[in-house]
Scaffold this motif. Structure first.
Motif, PDB file in Angstrom:
ATOM      1  N   ASP A  57      -4.524  68.089 -24.418  1.00 24.35           N
ATOM      2  CA  ASP A  57      -5.329  67.096 -25.130  1.00 24.35           C
ATOM      3  C   ASP A  57      -5.741  65.974 -24.183  1.00 24.35           C
ATOM      4  OD1 ASP A  57      -5.069  68.554 -27.447  1.00 24.35           O
ATOM      5  OD2 ASP A  57      -3.437  67.328 -28.248  1.00 24.35           O
TER       6      ASP A  57
ATOM      7  N   HIS B 193      -8.574  67.334 -22.015  1.00 26.54           N
ATOM      8  CA  HIS B 193      -9.845  67.358 -22.744  1.00 26.54           C
ATOM      9  C   HIS B 193     -10.373  65.945 -22.972  1.00 26.54           C
ATOM     10  CE1 HIS B 193     -10.698  71.562 -23.662  1.00 26.54           C
ATOM     11  NE2 HIS B 193      -9.402  71.754 -23.780  1.00 26.54           N
ATOM     12  N   TRP B 194      -9.489  65.009 -23.273  1.00 29.24           N
ATOM     13  CA  TRP B 194      -9.926  63.624 -23.491  1.00 29.24           C
ATOM     14  C   TRP B 194     -10.649  63.105 -22.250  1.00 29.24           C
ATOM     15  CZ3 TRP B 194      -8.975  59.064 -20.923  1.00 29.24           C
ATOM     16  CH2 TRP B 194      -9.406  57.887 -21.574  1.00 29.24           C
TER      17      TRP B 194
ATOM     18  N   ASP C 222     -13.936  65.335 -21.491  1.00 32.93           N
ATOM     19  CA  ASP C 222     -15.001  65.126 -22.478  1.00 32.93           C
ATOM     20  C   ASP C 222     -15.799  63.867 -22.154  1.00 32.93           C
ATOM     21  OD1 ASP C 222     -14.433  67.395 -23.929  1.00 32.93           O
ATOM     22  OD2 ASP C 222     -13.234  66.371 -25.446  1.00 32.93           O
TER      23      ASP C 222
ATOM     24  N   ASP D  81     -16.986  64.957 -16.725  1.00 32.60           N
ATOM     25  CA  ASP D  81     -16.577  66.260 -16.178  1.00 32.60           C
ATOM     26  C   ASP D  81     -17.478  66.601 -14.997  1.00 32.60           C
ATOM     27  OD1 ASP D  81     -15.497  68.780 -15.781  1.00 32.60           O
ATOM     28  OD2 ASP D  81     -16.487  69.692 -17.513  1.00 32.60           O
TER      29      ASP D  81
ATOM     30  N   LEU E 239     -15.074  72.231 -17.848  1.00 32.55           N
ATOM     31  CA  LEU E 239     -15.150  72.715 -19.234  1.00 32.55           C
ATOM     32  C   LEU E 239     -16.243  73.761 -19.432  1.00 32.55           C
ATOM     33  CD1 LEU E 239     -14.668  69.375 -21.223  1.00 32.55           C
ATOM     34  CD2 LEU E 239     -12.942  71.098 -20.640  1.00 32.55           C
TER      35      LEU E 239
ATOM     36  N   PRO F  29     -15.595  79.137 -22.881  1.00 22.53           N
ATOM     37  CA  PRO F  29     -14.456  78.236 -23.095  1.00 22.53           C
ATOM     38  C   PRO F  29     -13.369  78.863 -23.962  1.00 22.53           C
ATOM     39  CG  PRO F  29     -16.512  77.019 -23.269  1.00 22.53           C
ATOM     40  CD  PRO F  29     -16.885  78.472 -23.186  1.00 22.53           C
TER      41      PRO F  29
ATOM     42  N   LEU G  76     -11.098  74.369 -16.094  1.00 23.43           N
ATOM     43  CA  LEU G  76      -9.924  73.879 -16.812  1.00 23.43           C
ATOM     44  C   LEU G  76      -8.779  74.878 -16.722  1.00 23.43           C
ATOM     45  CD1 LEU G  76      -8.830  71.683 -18.864  1.00 23.43           C
ATOM     46  CD2 LEU G  76      -9.543  73.289 -20.646  1.00 23.43           C
TER      47      LEU G  76
END
Length: 219
Positions: free
Chosen positions: A71, A74-75, A78, A81, A86, A93, A156
């Motif tokens: 998480d 991704h935080w 997002d 990047d 991603l 994905p 990722l």
């Protein structure tokens, strides 16, 4: 609520989950305050933020707490990047998420029982080494045809999985080096010798409550 103007990251240098968080934060370029913790003497601020008491834990300035490594990745990504982690060059994905889930599930279980058999009475570490090797063989199949798991550049999945493969390889380096995993060995070697890995593996003193943490990333 956090009083820091930037996110606070509670981390432990050698933890592969914490490595994940630092990798994504460093790549995104988002600044944070890194607080290195000693896991046998966890600071009250960490436990207040996340009672489960494991790292990494990211506390945002508004007080939101993110205490799962993926998480946090991704935080950060997002929001920025720049390397396209991603967006895999090959597949999707969803395929990346499935490969990471296999790492975090059966492979991590086998890794723990191979590396720390004393923690699991009655376990057969060599049986778990063999089971973990099946996952590594699947990675080798991918890496035999491309430099990274999903194409010509890291994603990722590469960064979420590599810290755990590194831990598996270090458990018995001679055995690992004797396996017919040329692609996997090359990929892992490139990871541990990369400037990014060097950046996120800096050694810092344990954070002392009441003092500022370390600005991270340090370029």
């Amino acid at each position: 609520m956090s009083t820091s103007p930037v996110p606070i990251l509670y981390s432990f240098r050698r933890c592969p989950y914490a490595m994940r968080a630092r990798l994504a934060l460093a790549t995104s370029g988002l600044r944070c305050e890194l607080r290195e913790v000693v896991l046998r003497d966890k600071p009250a601020a960490l436990l207040e933020a996340s009672p489960k008491g494991t790292v990494p834990v990211l506390v945002l300035p508004a007080g939101q707490v993110i205490d799962q490594s993926l998480d946090i990745m991704h935080w950060a990504l997002d929001r920025h990047d720049p390397e396209g982690w991603l967006a895999p060059e090959r597949e999707s994905p969803t395929a990346m998420a499935e490969l990471i889930a296999q790492c975090d599930g059966a492979f991590k279980s086998d890794l723990d029982r191979y590396k720390y058999p004393d923690r699991y009475p009655g376990t057969d570490p060599l049986a778990h080494r063999a089971a973990g090797a099946a996952y590594l063989a699947a990675l080798e199949t991918r890496l035999a045809v491309s430099p990274h798991l999903f194409g010509r550049r890291p994603t990722l999945a590469d960064m979420a999985i590599a810290p755990f493969v590194r831990q598996f390889a270090q458990t018995d380096a001679a055995w690992f080096g004797a396996q017919a995993w040329s692609g996997l060995a090359r990929w892992l070697d490139a990871f541990v010798k990369s400037p990014l890995f060097s950046l996120i593996m800096g050694k810092y003193p344990a954070w002392t409550p009441g003092t500022p943490g370390i600005p991270f990333p340090r370029n």
